[in-house]
Scaffold this active site. Structure first.
Site, PDB file in Angstrom:
ATOM      1  CE  LYS A  50       4.762  -5.120  10.690  1.00  0.00           C
ATOM      2  NZ  LYS A  50       4.165  -5.870   9.582  1.00  0.00           N
TER       3      LYS A  50
ATOM      4  NE  ARG B   6       5.349  -2.641  -0.893  1.00  0.00           N
ATOM      5  CZ  ARG B   6       4.339  -3.496  -1.051  1.00  0.00           C
ATOM      6  NH1 ARG B   6       3.463  -3.311  -2.010  1.00  0.00           N
ATOM      7  NH2 ARG B   6       4.215  -4.542  -0.248  1.00  0.00           N
TER       8      ARG B   6
END
Length: 460
Positions: A240, A314
């Site tokens: 990120k 996820r």
């Protein structure tokens, strides 16, 4: 200390909650010195206004709190808290002005206004204490407030002090408080117990990955909660940018929220069998980090192509959901700070949820209205299934294109919930700006709505 009501007191100051549209009529019914004082000080009953009214001796005789108009109240939650936060030190009792249907929520807002995150810096306590009004479930309201404060504390704690070890310790403390049992599967044992994607996401960190498994209750319907416990998310090898890492201490907000919900359930003694699963990891960068292009095999046997290591939540949820589904729960719920797409869709204040069960959706919508905990249903849109099928593997963890990101993530998770009756929440877990009873920082979302809806959803 969790916030609580003040004990009954003969010297508590009466507090009158004044609807702005009814303020003139109310003042006309008061003694002249009350009406004159309110007029002199410009009190109109506007939202957030507060006024102490002196008696003949000069000491406060009553307090007035502005409650605004119905249109103004529709634009905010916990309206009374706006005035309560301005009251001087003392003990207060609500003397008039609140509809019984609003009493519980406004009392909860008052208690939540007293929340302070003071772990690293002293925070001045709230001045005003409230005596529980007659007819309210004071213990129940205190329990809701304590659960929310637990969630806020966990999210607000920086990752230096809230890694997988500390998240485990928080779960163990809660289990001990309510007599629950807890087991933890850590590091290499995750592979031995067939939880490979939890291990893959967390293996690059020195803070070892784990699955926290807590159980409470021995009879009644089976409810399983799964919370995303990514204690910090660098994005992995898809690193990120710095600005996007700024709030990643809150990436365990799903775990914090299900711990708060579990606390509500156990404190209320709901007649059900509760199981809580938290995959707790840190998504770090090292030579052992999982890579873009890798294909992982999940607990369920489905293979997953990794097209973005920053779509790690996820993956850990998938293994936990597959394990949960094996227990055949009557209701399976996951909560996660999962996608930026959900924030684009509904903003930070609404908690979007997915379910194929219309009855559960209706129960949640109704419960949210009475809980000051807004939720919004998004669709499990089955035609989008093709977007999560890359061809090289059964599933793609980060479909290209950017459209419907929250939906495709929910569809990914649904593959692992199996035949379970399943609800997924994609929450934000953070207040970006302060509001009455909602300070800037960590926030539980969806938990009170779920708690209020469980009685109907599980026929308790």
């Amino acid at each position: 200390m969790p916030p609580v009501f003040a004990p009954p007191s003969d010297v508590a100051l009466p507090l009158h909650v004044i609807d702005q549209d009814k303020c003139k009529d109310w003042l006309q019914r008061q003694p002249d010195h009350v009406a004159d004082w309110a007029q002199t000080n410009g009190f109109t009953g506007a939202c957030g206004q507060m006024l102490l009214v002196p008696g003949p001796s000069g000491k406060p005789e009553m307090a007035l709190a502005g409650y605004g108009t119905p249109a103004q109240r529709a634009r905010r939650r916990f309206v009374l808290a706006g005035a309560a936060e301005k009251l001087p030190k003392g003990v207060y009792r609500i003397a008039s002005g609140l509809d019984p249907q609003a009493l519980d929520i406004e009392c909860l807002g008052w208690l939540l206004s007293s929340y302070r995150f003071g772990r690293y810096h002293h925070q001045a306590e709230m001045n005003a204490a409230l005596i529980a009004p007659e007819g309210v479930d004071s213990a129940g309201i205190e329990s809701l407030a304590a659960a929310e404060c637990l969630t806020r504390d966990l999210i607000n704690t920086p990752s230096s002090d809230m890694g997988p070890d500390e998240l485990q310790a928080a779960a163990e403390t809660l289990a001990q408080q309510f007599g629950a049992t807890i087991s933890v599967t850590t590091d290499a044992a995750l592979l031995e117990q067939n939880l490979p994607m939890i291990h893959a996401v967390g293996r690059a960190s020195e803070r070892r990955p784990r699955l926290i498994d807590m159980s409470w209750g021995t009879s009644g319907p089976k409810l399983t909660l799964v919370g995303k416990g990514v204690c910090f998310d660098t994005g992995g090898l898809n690193l990120k940018p710095g600005a996007s890492m700024g709030l990643m201490k809150k990436d365990m907000g799903g775990a914090a929220t299900v711990l708060g919900l579990a606390r509500m359930i156990m404190a209320a003694g709901l007649p059900l069998q509760l199981r809580l699963l938290i995959p707790a990891v840190e998504n770090s960068v090292s030579a052992t980090a999982f890579r873009p292009g890798d294909v992982l095999t999940s607990r369920k046997g489905l293979t997953v192509e990794i097209n973005n290591t920053d779509a790690e939540g996820r993956l850990v949820l998938a293994d936990a959901l597959a394990l949960a589904a094996e227990g055949k729960p009557d209701l399976l719920i996951s909560m996660a700070t999962l996608t930026g797409a959900a924030r684009v869709a509904v903003g930070p204040d609404l908690a979007p949820f997915f379910t194929d069960n219309d009855s559960d959706a209706a129960a949640l919508a109704s419960a949210a209205n009475g809980s000051a905990d807004p939720v919004w249903r998004l669709p499990f849109h089955t035609p989008y299934e093709a977007r999560i099928e890359p061809g090289i593997a059964d599933l793609d963890n980060a479909p290209a294109g950017g459209f419907a990101g929250s939906i495709t993530a929910a569809l990914f998770l649904r593959r692992f919930a199996g035949a379970s009756r399943y609800i997924h929440f994609d929450i934000y877990g953070w207040n970006p700006t302060a509001a009455p009873a909602q300070p800037k920082g960590g926030a539980g979302q969806g938990a009170r709505a779920l708690f209020a809806a469980l009685t109907k959803m599980l026929s308790l």
